[in-house]
Design a protein around this motif. Structure first.
Motif, PDB file in Angstrom:
ATOM      1  N   ALA A  19      -8.827 -38.747 -77.601  1.00 54.61           N
ATOM      2  CA  ALA A  19      -7.374 -38.602 -77.711  1.00 54.61           C
ATOM      3  C   ALA A  19      -6.684 -38.871 -76.371  1.00 54.61           C
ATOM      4  O   ALA A  19      -5.623 -39.506 -76.326  1.00 54.61           O
ATOM      5  N   VAL A  20      -7.267 -38.407 -75.272  1.00 57.28           N
ATOM      6  CA  VAL A  20      -6.672 -38.630 -73.954  1.00 57.28           C
ATOM      7  C   VAL A  20      -6.623 -40.121 -73.619  1.00 57.28           C
ATOM      8  O   VAL A  20      -5.601 -40.650 -73.145  1.00 57.28           O
ATOM      9  N   LEU A  22      -6.727 -42.717 -75.721  1.00 53.66           N
ATOM     10  CA  LEU A  22      -5.819 -43.432 -76.611  1.00 53.66           C
ATOM     11  C   LEU A  22      -4.363 -43.092 -76.344  1.00 53.66           C
ATOM     12  O   LEU A  22      -3.475 -43.942 -76.536  1.00 53.66           O
ATOM     13  N   LEU A  23      -4.101 -41.889 -75.881  1.00 52.93           N
ATOM     14  CA  LEU A  23      -2.722 -41.502 -75.576  1.00 52.93           C
ATOM     15  C   LEU A  23      -2.147 -42.395 -74.476  1.00 52.93           C
ATOM     16  O   LEU A  23      -1.014 -42.879 -74.580  1.00 52.93           O
ATOM     17  N   GLY A  24      -2.950 -42.627 -73.431  1.00 53.52           N
ATOM     18  CA  GLY A  24      -2.490 -43.494 -72.357  1.00 53.52           C
ATOM     19  C   GLY A  24      -2.297 -44.927 -72.823  1.00 53.52           C
ATOM     20  O   GLY A  24      -1.269 -45.568 -72.515  1.00 53.52           O
ATOM     21  N   LEU A  25      -3.248 -45.465 -73.572  1.00 55.56           N
ATOM     22  CA  LEU A  25      -3.164 -46.848 -74.031  1.00 55.56           C
ATOM     23  C   LEU A  25      -2.000 -47.063 -75.004  1.00 55.56           C
ATOM     24  O   LEU A  25      -1.243 -48.037 -74.895  1.00 55.56           O
ATOM     25  N   LYS A  26      -1.845 -46.142 -75.951  1.00 55.34           N
ATOM     26  CA  LYS A  26      -0.780 -46.309 -76.942  1.00 55.34           C
ATOM     27  C   LYS A  26       0.604 -46.064 -76.355  1.00 55.34           C
ATOM     28  O   LYS A  26       1.598 -46.658 -76.814  1.00 55.34           O
ATOM     29  N   GLY A  27       0.681 -45.183 -75.348  1.00 59.67           N
ATOM     30  CA  GLY A  27       1.962 -44.980 -74.672  1.00 59.67           C
ATOM     31  C   GLY A  27       2.445 -46.270 -74.028  1.00 59.67           C
ATOM     32  O   GLY A  27       3.627 -46.641 -74.144  1.00 59.67           O
ATOM     33  N   TRP A  28       1.530 -46.953 -73.357  1.00 63.72           N
ATOM     34  CA  TRP A  28       1.877 -48.236 -72.737  1.00 63.72           C
ATOM     35  C   TRP A  28       2.236 -49.282 -73.791  1.00 63.72           C
ATOM     36  O   TRP A  28       3.214 -50.025 -73.660  1.00 63.72           O
ATOM     37  N   ALA A  29       1.463 -49.335 -74.890  1.00 63.98           N
ATOM     38  CA  ALA A  29       1.702 -50.326 -75.933  1.00 63.98           C
ATOM     39  C   ALA A  29       3.033 -50.083 -76.645  1.00 63.98           C
ATOM     40  O   ALA A  29       3.773 -51.026 -76.952  1.00 63.98           O
ATOM     41  N   ALA A  30       3.359 -48.818 -76.932  1.00 65.57           N
ATOM     42  CA  ALA A  30       4.625 -48.503 -77.598  1.00 65.57           C
ATOM     43  C   ALA A  30       5.811 -48.897 -76.720  1.00 65.57           C
ATOM     44  O   ALA A  30       6.833 -49.406 -77.201  1.00 65.57           O
ATOM     45  N   TRP A  31       5.672 -48.677 -75.423  1.00 67.87           N
ATOM     46  CA  TRP A  31       6.751 -49.032 -74.479  1.00 67.87           C
ATOM     47  C   TRP A  31       6.925 -50.554 -74.383  1.00 67.87           C
ATOM     48  O   TRP A  31       8.044 -51.063 -74.339  1.00 67.87           O
ATOM     49  N   SER A  32       5.809 -51.289 -74.389  1.00 69.58           N
ATOM     50  CA  SER A  32       5.892 -52.733 -74.186  1.00 69.58           C
ATOM     51  C   SER A  32       6.255 -53.503 -75.455  1.00 69.58           C
ATOM     52  O   SER A  32       6.787 -54.611 -75.374  1.00 69.58           O
ATOM     53  N   THR A  46      -0.795 -38.114 -79.976  1.00 75.58           N
ATOM     54  CA  THR A  46      -0.344 -36.951 -79.211  1.00 75.58           C
ATOM     55  C   THR A  46      -0.701 -35.657 -79.941  1.00 75.58           C
ATOM     56  O   THR A  46      -1.214 -34.703 -79.339  1.00 75.58           O
ATOM     57  N   LEU A  47      -0.456 -35.657 -81.242  1.00 78.17           N
ATOM     58  CA  LEU A  47      -0.799 -34.477 -82.024  1.00 78.17           C
ATOM     59  C   LEU A  47      -2.313 -34.344 -82.184  1.00 78.17           C
ATOM     60  O   LEU A  47      -2.830 -33.237 -82.306  1.00 78.17           O
ATOM     61  N   ILE A  91       4.104 -32.393 -89.515  1.00 84.63           N
ATOM     62  CA  ILE A  91       5.266 -32.631 -88.649  1.00 84.63           C
ATOM     63  C   ILE A  91       5.284 -34.076 -88.178  1.00 84.63           C
ATOM     64  O   ILE A  91       6.331 -34.750 -88.162  1.00 84.63           O
ATOM     65  N   SER A  92       4.113 -34.583 -87.794  1.00 82.17           N
ATOM     66  CA  SER A  92       3.994 -35.972 -87.347  1.00 82.17           C
ATOM     67  C   SER A  92       4.425 -36.930 -88.447  1.00 82.17           C
ATOM     68  O   SER A  92       5.160 -37.902 -88.194  1.00 82.17           O
ATOM     69  N   ALA A  93       3.989 -36.684 -89.675  1.00 75.90           N
ATOM     70  CA  ALA A  93       4.329 -37.572 -90.791  1.00 75.90           C
ATOM     71  C   ALA A  93       5.840 -37.607 -91.014  1.00 75.90           C
ATOM     72  O   ALA A  93       6.432 -38.682 -91.221  1.00 75.90           O
TER      73      ALA A  93
END
Length: 309
Positions: A19-20, A22-32, A46-47, A91-93
């Motif tokens: 999770a840690v 993927l959190l970093g990788l997906k944070g960057w991907a969502a921003w870009s 995140t959840l 909550i995420s859904a």
């Protein structure tokens, strides 16, 4: 119990590690990319991290031995941890569905699909490895907390595939609205997964009876003993990785206390061989004596008696 605790903790730590990353990788991907589907995947990861920490805490508490204040052990800590995960998934859904509707109405498009596709590919590879280990741990331990965590990560596999398809359709196929629609589908999938996972959790928290086929197998073992003539007031439940069962048996009213004790020991020995990790409480009654009203007083022992001797 030591092996059970070691395996469940290893699965929880593996979940946190994945999770840690993927959190970093997906944070960057969502921003870009600005992708709603990727943003939904980021929220889910995140959840995942929060839920994995809760799982670690739950399996650690559940592994503690019974004490004076918890005579039945701490097994329900796993069910509580699993319920916490289910709440977070729900909550995420809802959050992802809300975001998807907003983006669909606004007509937003993704900016760059390449990074999002690459990150989702890495996520699929890591998740496959984690799910394989979690399944191994669940087979060995029966942990409901790890099982719920595994169900969530299995849904992540479909989620990451959906993100890739959404990005390809939106940017390369030019299908406007594909990204938020897939985001909405991801939200529905997470909600369905949370509902399904909640059933086993509620069963444990509410002390639901064993499945009938399991109870029938238990009674078949009892029926093989020649010195008991009936079984009634049988109650069963599960807590974490341990089962609990209590029942009354009919024995010859002329049997001495010592002899009755021998019969109870034999029953416990035979049952322990077929049902390990089960705590058994047996109450002997003179044959025909019924102190319980209603269904509890009905003999449930199968009619065929076959001695193991």
């Amino acid at each position: 119990m030591h092996e059970h605790a070691h395996l469940t903790r290893s699965a929880a730590f593996a979940s946190i590690g994945v999770a840690v990353v993927l959190l970093g990788l997906k944070g960057w991907a969502a921003w870009s990319t600005g992708s709603t589907a990727m943003l939904g995947s980021l929220a889910d990861t995140t959840l995942d991290l929060v839920a994995s920490v809760a799982t670690l805490l739950g399996v650690w508490i559940a592994a503690q031995p019974a004490d004076d204040k918890h005579r039945f052990g701490h097994g329900k800590a796993e069910a509580i941890a699993a319920m916490f995960q289910i709440v977070l998934i729900s909550i995420s859904a809802l959050a992802i569905a809300s975001r998807a509707v907003e983006e669909f109405l606004a007509g937003s498009r993704v900016e760059s699909a390449t990074s999002g596709i690459a990150v989702s590919g890495v996520a699929i590879a890591l998740t496959l490895g984690l799910v394989a280990w979690q399944r191994h741990v669940v087979r060995k331990t029966g942990s409901i907390a790890i099982q719920t965590d595994s169900v969530h990560y299995q849904s992540d596999l479909l989620l990451n595939v959906a993100v890739i398809v959404a990005l390809v359709l939106d940017q390369y196929a030019g299908l406007k609205g594909a990204d938020p629609l897939f985001g909405l589908g991801i939200a529905a999938w997470l909600g369905w997964g949370a509902w399904n996972a909640s059933q086993d959790v509620f069963d444990q928290l509410m002390d639901h009876e064993w499945p009938q086929e399991k109870k029938d197998r238990f009674l078949q073992v009892l029926a093989r003993h020649p010195d008991i003539t009936g079984v009634h007031d049988m109650r069963t439940r599960t807590s974490g990785n341990r089962d609990f069962v209590q029942f009354h048996v009919w024995v010859d009213p002329e049997m001495t206390v010592r002899e009755a004790h021998r019969v109870m020991d034999e029953l416990e020995h035979r049952l322990a061989a077929e049902f390990p990790d089960t705590e058994i409480l047996i109450h002997p009654d003179p044959e025909g004596l019924v102190d319980e009203a209603g269904a509890a007083g009905v003999d449930v022992l199968p009619p065929i008696r076959v001695s193991l001797d």
